[in-house]
Design a protein around this motif. Structure first.
Motif, mmCIF file in Angstrom:
data_model
loop_
_atom_site.group_PDB
_atom_site.id
_atom_site.type_symbol
_atom_site.label_atom_id
_atom_site.label_comp_id
_atom_site.label_asym_id
_atom_site.label_seq_id
_atom_site.Cartn_x
_atom_site.Cartn_y
_atom_site.Cartn_z
ATOM 1 N N MET A 125 13.018 -6.003 58.591
ATOM 2 C CA MET A 125 14.359 -6.581 58.745
ATOM 3 C C MET A 125 15.231 -5.558 59.452
ATOM 4 S SD MET A 125 14.379 -7.909 54.910
ATOM 5 C CE MET A 125 13.093 -6.701 54.658
ATOM 6 N N LEU A 126 16.085 -6.034 60.328
ATOM 7 C CA LEU A 126 17.041 -5.131 60.960
ATOM 8 C C LEU A 126 18.388 -5.276 60.280
ATOM 9 C CD1 LEU A 126 16.385 -5.407 64.831
ATOM 10 C CD2 LEU A 126 15.258 -3.948 63.137
ATOM 11 N N GLY A 127 19.014 -4.149 59.992
ATOM 12 C CA GLY A 127 20.382 -4.144 59.485
ATOM 13 C C GLY A 127 21.253 -3.396 60.477
ATOM 14 N N ALA A 128 22.581 -3.463 60.307
ATOM 15 C CA ALA A 128 23.492 -2.799 61.242
ATOM 16 C C ALA A 128 23.915 -1.437 60.690
ATOM 17 C CB ALA A 128 24.707 -3.665 61.503
ATOM 18 N N HIS A 129 24.292 -0.546 61.619
ATOM 19 C CA HIS A 129 24.563 0.853 61.236
ATOM 20 C C HIS A 129 25.698 1.409 62.089
ATOM 21 C CE1 HIS A 129 23.528 4.602 59.351
ATOM 22 N NE2 HIS A 129 22.845 5.131 60.341
ATOM 23 N N SER A 130 26.634 0.523 62.488
ATOM 24 C CA SER A 130 27.790 0.848 63.339
ATOM 25 C C SER A 130 27.391 0.909 64.813
ATOM 26 C CB SER A 130 28.475 2.170 62.938
ATOM 27 O OG SER A 130 27.810 3.277 63.510
ATOM 28 N N VAL A 131 28.392 1.139 65.671
ATOM 29 C CA VAL A 131 28.143 1.227 67.116
ATOM 30 C C VAL A 131 27.842 2.677 67.506
ATOM 31 C CG1 VAL A 131 29.153 0.894 69.415
ATOM 32 C CG2 VAL A 131 29.679 -0.732 67.561
ATOM 33 N N THR A 132 28.780 3.575 67.164
ATOM 34 C CA THR A 132 28.671 4.957 67.651
ATOM 35 C C THR A 132 28.240 5.948 66.570
ATOM 36 O OG1 THR A 132 30.993 5.418 67.167
ATOM 37 C CG2 THR A 132 30.486 4.568 69.367
ATOM 38 N N HIS A 133 27.916 5.431 65.386
ATOM 39 C CA HIS A 133 27.473 6.297 64.298
ATOM 40 C C HIS A 133 28.545 7.312 63.917
ATOM 41 C CE1 HIS A 133 24.768 8.733 61.782
ATOM 42 N NE2 HIS A 133 23.937 7.709 61.814
ATOM 43 N N GLY A 135 18.490 -13.034 66.430
ATOM 44 C CA GLY A 135 18.845 -14.456 66.349
ATOM 45 C C GLY A 135 19.447 -14.844 65.016
ATOM 46 N N ALA A 136 19.571 -13.886 64.103
ATOM 47 C CA ALA A 136 20.161 -14.198 62.788
ATOM 48 C C ALA A 136 21.112 -13.077 62.393
ATOM 49 C CB ALA A 136 19.068 -14.334 61.741
ATOM 50 N N LYS A 137 22.181 -13.453 61.704
ATOM 51 C CA LYS A 137 23.145 -12.446 61.256
ATOM 52 C C LYS A 137 22.457 -11.498 60.255
ATOM 53 C CE LYS A 137 27.820 -12.160 59.514
ATOM 54 N NZ LYS A 137 29.003 -12.845 59.041
ATOM 55 N N PRO A 138 22.607 -10.193 60.438
ATOM 56 C CA PRO A 138 21.945 -9.280 59.490
ATOM 57 C C PRO A 138 22.547 -9.413 58.089
ATOM 58 C CG PRO A 138 23.417 -8.055 60.935
ATOM 59 C CD PRO A 138 23.394 -9.461 61.448
ATOM 60 N N SER A 139 21.708 -9.162 57.089
ATOM 61 C CA SER A 139 22.191 -9.284 55.709
ATOM 62 C C SER A 139 22.569 -7.939 55.115
ATOM 63 C CB SER A 139 21.109 -9.944 54.843
ATOM 64 O OG SER A 139 19.930 -9.180 54.914
ATOM 65 N N SER A 140 22.314 -6.856 55.864
ATOM 66 C CA SER A 140 22.594 -5.542 55.278
ATOM 67 C C SER A 140 23.197 -4.586 56.307
ATOM 68 C CB SER A 140 21.322 -4.937 54.682
ATOM 69 O OG SER A 140 20.323 -4.836 55.666
ATOM 70 N N PHE A 141 23.978 -3.644 55.781
ATOM 71 C CA PHE A 141 24.672 -2.646 56.599
ATOM 72 C C PHE A 141 24.489 -1.285 55.929
ATOM 73 C CE2 PHE A 141 28.368 -0.108 57.847
ATOM 74 C CZ PHE A 141 28.428 -0.348 59.223
ATOM 75 N N ALA A 142 24.339 -0.243 56.743
ATOM 76 C CA ALA A 142 24.308 1.136 56.208
ATOM 77 C C ALA A 142 25.459 1.914 56.840
ATOM 78 C CB ALA A 142 22.977 1.813 56.528
ATOM 79 N N TYR A 143 26.276 2.541 56.000
ATOM 80 C CA TYR A 143 27.402 3.340 56.489
ATOM 81 C C TYR A 143 26.854 4.642 57.108
ATOM 82 C CZ TYR A 143 29.618 0.227 53.106
ATOM 83 O OH TYR A 143 30.008 -0.885 52.397
ATOM 84 N N PRO A 144 27.216 4.966 58.359
ATOM 85 C CA PRO A 144 26.747 6.230 58.947
ATOM 86 C C PRO A 144 27.152 7.414 58.064
ATOM 87 C CG PRO A 144 27.806 4.870 60.607
ATOM 88 C CD PRO A 144 28.055 4.203 59.293
ATOM 89 N N GLY A 164 30.685 -10.325 55.489
ATOM 90 C CA GLY A 164 29.770 -11.261 54.814
ATOM 91 C C GLY A 164 28.416 -10.689 54.473
ATOM 92 N N TYR A 165 28.323 -9.355 54.396
ATOM 93 C CA TYR A 165 27.035 -8.757 54.058
ATOM 94 C C TYR A 165 26.624 -9.068 52.616
ATOM 95 C CZ TYR A 165 26.497 -6.270 58.392
ATOM 96 O OH TYR A 165 26.302 -5.990 59.709
ATOM 97 N N ALA A 166 25.299 -9.205 52.413
ATOM 98 C CA ALA A 166 24.774 -9.348 51.055
ATOM 99 C C ALA A 166 24.697 -7.979 50.391
ATOM 100 C CB ALA A 166 23.381 -9.975 51.094
#
Ligand SMILES: [Zn+2]
Length: 362
Positions: A242-250, A277-286, A305-307
């Motif tokens: 699964m891919l999650g987001a981790h900000s743009v510039t870290h 193709g799907a909104k990520p469900s998780s985020f990690a703060y840099p 809207g993160y889980a």
């Protein structure tokens, strides 16, 4: 004054060595105590592991980012140990629900890898696939699209290959002699200690400029180390990934103004969606420690809207953590501590009370 400089180098190296040795000594002591029954493992309901790079061991004498890389063998041995101790693999976004529903003897583990290194695909994926373990890779869109450099690796590479460097660190410009390993470590520590800045863009630009003057292109390093967008798209089609987001510039989000902080979260969310193709469900703060992610950032991640959103604050998961899914702690698998008995020691929860452990950039 050469004498003073040498003393400065030795002090810097001593601080660095003492920090990791103190933690390792503590882990040994806890592992020993646990082995003879002096310490009982708490009945935690879950754990989320943090990894960065997974690759064969390097024998380089100058390796200031050692803590960020573990070997595939260590990952494999750790997973075997965890499975034998009854930890059940889970998807990261299922963790809050599983914490709530877990029976008395159930406990769950999730694996996360930050930044999107190429070696995750080459070396970590075969290990996770062998054990059928789902895992999340956190993508910083600026690394993936080659618009942002990774200052800690640029700095390492510049120091490793040059005998002298000049770096402008926001207000201060300084030239470092970097012929010996000791000098290289001292320069790395001096410069990275000054990372604690309000204007992270300016700090990164200073390191990029220094690298370019030394004939090193920082974005080539990103290209060598980090999966590009096509690579991430293919990677995300693997069933366990699964891919999650981790900000743009870290950047450290807690130091950014409100508009920048929110756009870092929302643009990187859209970026991952454009890949999968799907909104990520998780985020990690840099960076993810208490100075890099707090109440304001937790609320912003919830608004998107993160889980689940994960920090790097060290800790195991209890049932109550299901009520704060935007601020989940993690446990780092650290390149300096690649023994399964150290992981067992971490799972007692005891090391997370040590100030040295909490501040060591785990
Ligand atoms: Zn990161």
């Amino acid at each position: 004054m050469p004498t003073r400089l040498k003393l400065e180098h030795i002090q810097s190296m001593t601080r660095r060595t003492a920090k990791w040795l103190a933690i390792r000594g503590g882990l040994e002591a806890v592992a020993l105590a646990a082995g003879v029954g002096l310490v009982r493992c708490p009945k935690s309901k879950g754990v989320i592991f943090t990894l960065h790079q997974v690759r064969p061991a390097s024998n380089s004498r100058f390796a200031p980012n050692t803590h960020l890389a573990v070997t595939p063998e260590f990952l494999d041995n750790t997973i075997k140990m965890l499975l034998s101790q009854g930890w059940t693999p889970a998807r990261l976004d299922d963790i809050p629900r599983l914490l709530e529903e877990a029976g008395p003897d159930e406990r769950f583990m999730a694996f996360t890898l930050d930044d999107g290194y190429r070696d995750n695909l080459e070396y970590a994926h075969p290990v996770f696939r062998k054990h059928e373990i789902p895992y999340t890779v956190f993508v910083a869109s600026g690394f993936a699209d080659r618009s942002r450099s990774m200052w800690w690796i640029t700095l390492e590479e510049m120091l490793a290959s040059r005998d002298k460097i000049t770096v402008k660190m926001c207000e201060e410009e300084r030239t470092f002699q970097t012929r010996t390993t000791l000098e290289k470590y001292a320069a790395y520590d001096y410069i990275s200690d000054r990372f604690d800045v309000k204007d992270e863009d300016m700090f990164v630009a200073g390191i990029d400029d220094a690298a370019r003057r030394a004939g090193i292109e920082p974005l080539d390093i990103v290209d060598r180390e980090i999966l590009d967008e096509g690579g991430l798209r293919n990677f995300s089609s693997e069933p366990l990934v699964m891919l999650g987001a981790h900000s743009v510039t870290h950047i450290n989000l807690a130091r950014a103004n409100n508009t920048r902080m929110k756009s870092e979260i929302s643009i990187s969310t859209e970026h991952v969606e454009s890949l999968t193709g799907a909104k990520p469900s998780s985020f990690a703060y840099p960076y993810g420690n208490q100075d890099a992610a707090c109440k304001r950032e937790f609320e912003a991640a919830a608004d998107v809207g993160y889980a689940v959103a994960v920090t790097t604050r060290p800790g195991l998961l209890e049932r109550e953590d299901a009520e704060k899914p935007m601020a989940l702690p993690r446990v780092s698998l650290n390149g300096y501590h690649q023994k399964t008995r150290y992981v067992k020691a971490l799972l007692t929860g005891i090391p997370f009370n040590w100030a040295s452990y909490r501040t060591a950039g785990q």
